[in-house]
Design an enzyme around this catalytic site. Structure first.
Site, PDB file in Angstrom:
ATOM      1  N   GLU A  27       0.781  -1.844  -3.182  1.00 45.87           N
ATOM      2  CA  GLU A  27       1.305  -3.115  -2.620  1.00 45.87           C
ATOM      3  C   GLU A  27       1.342  -2.878  -1.088  1.00 45.87           C
ATOM      4  O   GLU A  27       2.444  -2.460  -0.734  1.00 45.87           O
ATOM      5  CB  GLU A  27       2.510  -3.548  -3.359  1.00 45.87           C
ATOM      6  CG  GLU A  27       2.439  -5.054  -3.408  1.00 45.87           C
ATOM      7  CD  GLU A  27       2.851  -5.738  -2.067  1.00 45.87           C
ATOM      8  OE1 GLU A  27       1.944  -5.684  -1.416  1.00 45.87           O
ATOM      9  OE2 GLU A  27       3.841  -6.470  -2.294  1.00 45.87           O
ATOM     10  N   CYS A  48       5.364  -9.461   2.451  1.00 52.41           N
ATOM     11  CA  CYS A  48       4.265  -9.099   2.415  1.00 52.41           C
ATOM     12  C   CYS A  48       3.208 -10.423   2.380  1.00 52.41           C
ATOM     13  O   CYS A  48       2.335 -10.352   2.961  1.00 52.41           O
ATOM     14  CB  CYS A  48       3.887  -8.093   1.724  1.00 52.41           C
ATOM     15  SG  CYS A  48       4.566  -8.583  -0.065  1.00 52.41           S
TER      16      CYS A  48
HETATM   17  O1  TXE Z   1       6.241   1.505   5.658  1.00 50.92           O
HETATM   18  P1  TXE Z   1       5.907   2.874   5.163  1.00 50.92           P
HETATM   19  P2  TXE Z   1       7.116   1.547   7.116  1.00 50.92           P
HETATM   20  C1  TXE Z   1       3.900  -2.622   6.557  1.00 50.92           C
HETATM   21  C2  TXE Z   1       4.423  -3.420   7.709  1.00 50.92           C
HETATM   22  C3  TXE Z   1       5.284  -2.605   8.560  1.00 50.92           C
HETATM   23  C4  TXE Z   1       4.757  -1.016   8.190  1.00 50.92           C
HETATM   24  C5  TXE Z   1       5.388   0.183   8.296  1.00 50.92           C
HETATM   25  O2  TXE Z   1       3.378  -3.757   8.590  1.00 50.92           O
HETATM   26  O3  TXE Z   1       5.290  -2.713   9.834  1.00 50.92           O
HETATM   27  O4  TXE Z   1       4.126  -1.317   7.113  1.00 50.92           O
HETATM   28  O5  TXE Z   1       6.487   0.130   7.599  1.00 50.92           O
HETATM   29  C6  TXE Z   1       7.930   6.139   1.895  1.00 50.92           C
HETATM   30  N1  TXE Z   1       4.660   9.855   0.710  1.00 50.92           N
HETATM   31  N2  TXE Z   1       4.869  -3.023   5.472  1.00 50.92           N
HETATM   32  O6  TXE Z   1       6.866   2.426   8.040  1.00 50.92           O
HETATM   33  O7  TXE Z   1       6.067   4.273   5.917  1.00 50.92           O
HETATM   34  C7  TXE Z   1       9.018   5.446   2.900  1.00 50.92           C
HETATM   35  O8  TXE Z   1       9.994   6.593   2.559  1.00 50.92           O
HETATM   36  C8  TXE Z   1       5.380   9.072  -0.083  1.00 50.92           C
HETATM   37  C9  TXE Z   1       4.350  -3.668   4.362  1.00 50.92           C
HETATM   38  O9  TXE Z   1       8.522   1.140   6.743  1.00 50.92           O
HETATM   39  O10 TXE Z   1       4.846   2.780   4.105  1.00 50.92           O
HETATM   40  C10 TXE Z   1       9.260   4.291   2.371  1.00 50.92           C
HETATM   41  O11 TXE Z   1      10.187   4.375   1.087  1.00 50.92           O
HETATM   42  N3  TXE Z   1       6.211   8.283   0.423  1.00 50.92           N
HETATM   43  C11 TXE Z   1       5.173  -3.874   3.048  1.00 50.92           C
HETATM   44  C12 TXE Z   1       7.926   3.808   1.679  1.00 50.92           C
HETATM   45  O12 TXE Z   1       7.127   4.790   1.789  1.00 50.92           O
HETATM   46  C13 TXE Z   1       6.253   7.925   1.725  1.00 50.92           C
HETATM   47  C14 TXE Z   1       6.395  -3.316   3.184  1.00 50.92           C
HETATM   48  C15 TXE Z   1       7.280   2.659   2.834  1.00 50.92           C
HETATM   49  O13 TXE Z   1       7.176   3.342   3.952  1.00 50.92           O
HETATM   50  C16 TXE Z   1       5.455   8.688   2.602  1.00 50.92           C
HETATM   51  C17 TXE Z   1       6.932  -2.601   4.397  1.00 50.92           C
HETATM   52  C18 TXE Z   1       4.599   9.502   1.868  1.00 50.92           C
HETATM   53  N4  TXE Z   1       3.927  10.620   2.925  1.00 50.92           N
HETATM   54  C19 TXE Z   1       6.080  -2.297   5.340  1.00 50.92           C
HETATM   55  N5  TXE Z   1       5.629   8.431   4.069  1.00 50.92           N
HETATM   56  C20 TXE Z   1       4.678  -4.701   2.187  1.00 50.92           C
HETATM   57  N6  TXE Z   1       3.537  -4.380   1.111  1.00 50.92           N
HETATM   58  O14 TXE Z   1       5.356  -5.533   1.948  1.00 50.92           O
HETATM   59  C21 TXE Z   1       6.777   7.162   3.705  1.00 50.92           C
HETATM   60  N7  TXE Z   1       7.110   7.106   2.667  1.00 50.92           N
END
Ligand code: TXE
Length: 525
Positions: free
Chosen positions: A243, A277
């Site tokens: 998602e 989102c």
């Molecule tokens: O998300 P990350 P971030 C979008 C929004 C935002 C951007 C960055 O545009 O500005 O994403 O947000 C875990 N393996 N959305 O940096 O990095 C991490 O610890 C496994 C849209 O916060 O994707 C956290 O629990 N897990 C969105 C989760 O992934 C890993 C909602 C999300 O982090 C990992 C939020 C890895 N290699 C942000 N690296 C929506 N869909 O609604 C990180 N994580």
């Protein structure tokens, strides 16, 4: 220690209150080795949990609801303090919808996952029956983001448990205490040991969970991380639901109820400081009402009350982090540079120490601008005009994302017609953003918004493996298609292709003499 896992601290992560910038608390940054240990415990816990009945599982879920209701205000305050959002939204957008989801799946999972007979057509005439049963997968790893740190992971925990899985939840490093609270709630209702474990940590902990070979990953977050997870999960053939956010369009036709559409746009763009989102990130309005409509939006935006999340009258509160505010500043700056006009907002709110960004309305935007293509995830509402229905559809679809969209018009047949032409997982007519709150409906996107579904029947089916049980009730003769083959066999198979495969009983009757000949041949061997 049943639901909450506490590891020796190898390394810490610090959670901050985004409204004040002050430290909220510290938790363990769980190591890969400890994630592995959690997975082993999870596998053992699964062996017993998978044998529980839907009724037994539902009991835990319904009791967990009671715990949440007993601690309603305390939990709402925790969500506001750690994520920054207004208390009003902690209640309306996190707690209330997930309580509804809990009762829905507690009461309906058994019905949705009921063994199902399959109509196998002419094969039934051969004395065969088929049914599907749904088997739990094993361990489900839930890796959510920080924007709905209670409702998204808790909803997925509940659905996974109801399907008979064990769960490991790795909350976002920005909101670990809310994740731990979910563990604590289930601990209070005596969920069997290790059926739900919460492992705090950053991306490294998440990566270790993905690399542990568990059966399913439910991920919410950025496109870049989603792709990394899918790649790493593929090594173990772990299936993944992704998602990944959106750039959701809202189309306002001239015949819409403009007052309602303006209110909808403001809530859709600015609730949770735009960190949903399914936030409205692109507003397309029919040209000849654009000026009046934009004026209405600006007036209403200026009346919003921006303050800290703990106050009941706060409309827009802090963003989740400095990192997120930087993305918004960058996008607004690029709108300015590329010729759009900032009508209100457009800067940090300096009245506060924390991560506050003013609700921002932008006109003269075009689809080519960077802020119209990349996810902003902040309180910005860029407006573009269109002349025709076709143009509105083309502009709305001109995006790498496809999570949700909305169409506003009093002409419902036009609304539905346009909705069906938009490439998005959910399209609303005269509604916006909120359908994640309807636990019965599927949630997920097209294109770069990810794949798989959470919520609803399709979400629950992601958490089970359909098993086909096929029974032959007719034990008198070998199958005509078995060995040994012969010219007689080949003639029969020709008949299969011409008659049986037509799906028509009357056609198949023509095959009977040849079939009997073949069976006689087989029985004589
Ligand atoms: O998300 P990350 P971030 C979008 C929004 C935002 C951007 C960055 O545009 O500005 O994403 O947000 C875990 N393996 N959305 O940096 O990095 C991490 O610890 C496994 C849209 O916060 O994707 C956290 O629990 N897990 C969105 C989760 O992934 C890993 C909602 C999300 O982090 C990992 C939020 C890895 N290699 C942000 N690296 C929506 N869909 O609604 C990180 N994580």
């Amino acid at each position: 220690m049943s639901a909450v896992l506490s590891f020796p601290i190898q390394d810490e992560i610090i959670s901050y209150n985004p409204a004040t910038g002050e430290e909220f608390g510290r938790v363990a940054n769980t190591s890969a080795e400890d994630v592995k240990a959690a997975v082993e415990k999870s596998r053992q816990a699964f062996e017993k949990w998978k044998e529980t009945s839907f009724k037994q599982r539902a009991k835990f879920v319904m009791k967990a609801r009671e715990v949440i209701l007993d601690e309603l205000d305390e939990i709402a305050r925790l969500i506001s303090d750690e994520s920054g959002k207004p208390i009003a939204e902690s209640l309306s957008m996190e707690i209330a919808p997930v309580l509804d989801l809990m009762q829905y799946f507690a009461r309906n999972a058994a019905k949705i996952l009921k063994p199902e007979k399959i109509n196998i057509g002419l094969y039934a005439t051969l004395g065969r029956t088929s049914k599907i049963i749904y088997k739990p997968l094993g361990t489900v790893g839930i890796i959510p983001a920080w924007n709905y740190p209670f409702s998204i992971p808790l909803g997925e925990v509940v659905m996974s448990l109801m399907a008979g899985n064990a769960v490991i939840l790795k909350p976002s490093e920005l909101t670990p205490f809310i994740g731990l609270k979910i563990g604590e709630i289930f601990e209070k209702v005596n969920l069997p040991t290790d059926v739900l474990q919460v492992v705090t940590g950053d991306g490294r902990t998440g990566a270790a969970l993905v690399d542990s070979g568990i059966e399913k990953i439910m991920f919410t977050g950025s496109v870049a991380t989603g792709k990394r997870i899918a790649e790493s999960a593929a090594k173990h053939l772990t299936s993944v639901v992704l998602e990944l956010g959106g750039k959701d369009p809202m189309i306002v036709f001239a015949d819409a109820n403009l007052e309602l559409a303006a209110q909808g746009a403001i809530w859709g763009a600015f609730c949770n400081s735009g960190q949903s989102c399914s936030s409205v990130e692109r507003l397309y309005v029919e040209e000849f009402i654009a000026e009046d409509f934009t004026k209405l939006i600006v007036e209403k935006t200026k009346r919003l009350n921006q303050d800290s999340g703990d106050k009941e009258t706060t409309d827009v509160a802090a963003m989740s982090s400095e990192r997120q505010i930087k993305i918004v500043e960058d996008h607004v700056e690029s709108f300015r540079r590329e010729g759009a006009k900032i009508l209100t907002g457009g800067k940090r709110n300096e009245n506060f120490r924390g991560a506050f960004y003013e609700p921002t309305v932008i006109s003269n935007a075009t689809n080519e601008m960077r802020g119209m293509r990349e996810e902003t995830f902040g309180p910005t509402l860029p407006i573009v005009t269109f002349k025709t229905e076709e143009e509105a559809i083309r502009l709305a679809n001109d995006s790498d994302f496809g999570l949700t969209a909305s169409v506003w018009t009093k002409d419902l047949s036009k609304g539905k017609r346009v909705a069906e032409k938009i490439l998005a997982g959910t399209v609303c007519v005269n509604e916006v953003l909120y359908t994640h709150g309807i636990g019965q409906t599927p949630w997920g996107g097209f294109k770069q918004s990810g794949y798989g579904r959470t919520h609803g029947k399709y979400g629950l089916l992601e958490l089970v493996a359909p098993q086909h049980i096929h029974v032959n009730h007719f034990l008198l003769t070998p199958n005509a298609w078995w060995m040994p083959y012969s010219s007689n066999a080949v003639e029969t198979f020709r008949g299969f292709a011409k008659h049986f495969a037509s799906g028509s009983l009357r056609q198949t009757a023509k095959l009977m003499p040849q079939l009997l000949k073949r069976i006689k041949e087989l029985r004589s061997k």
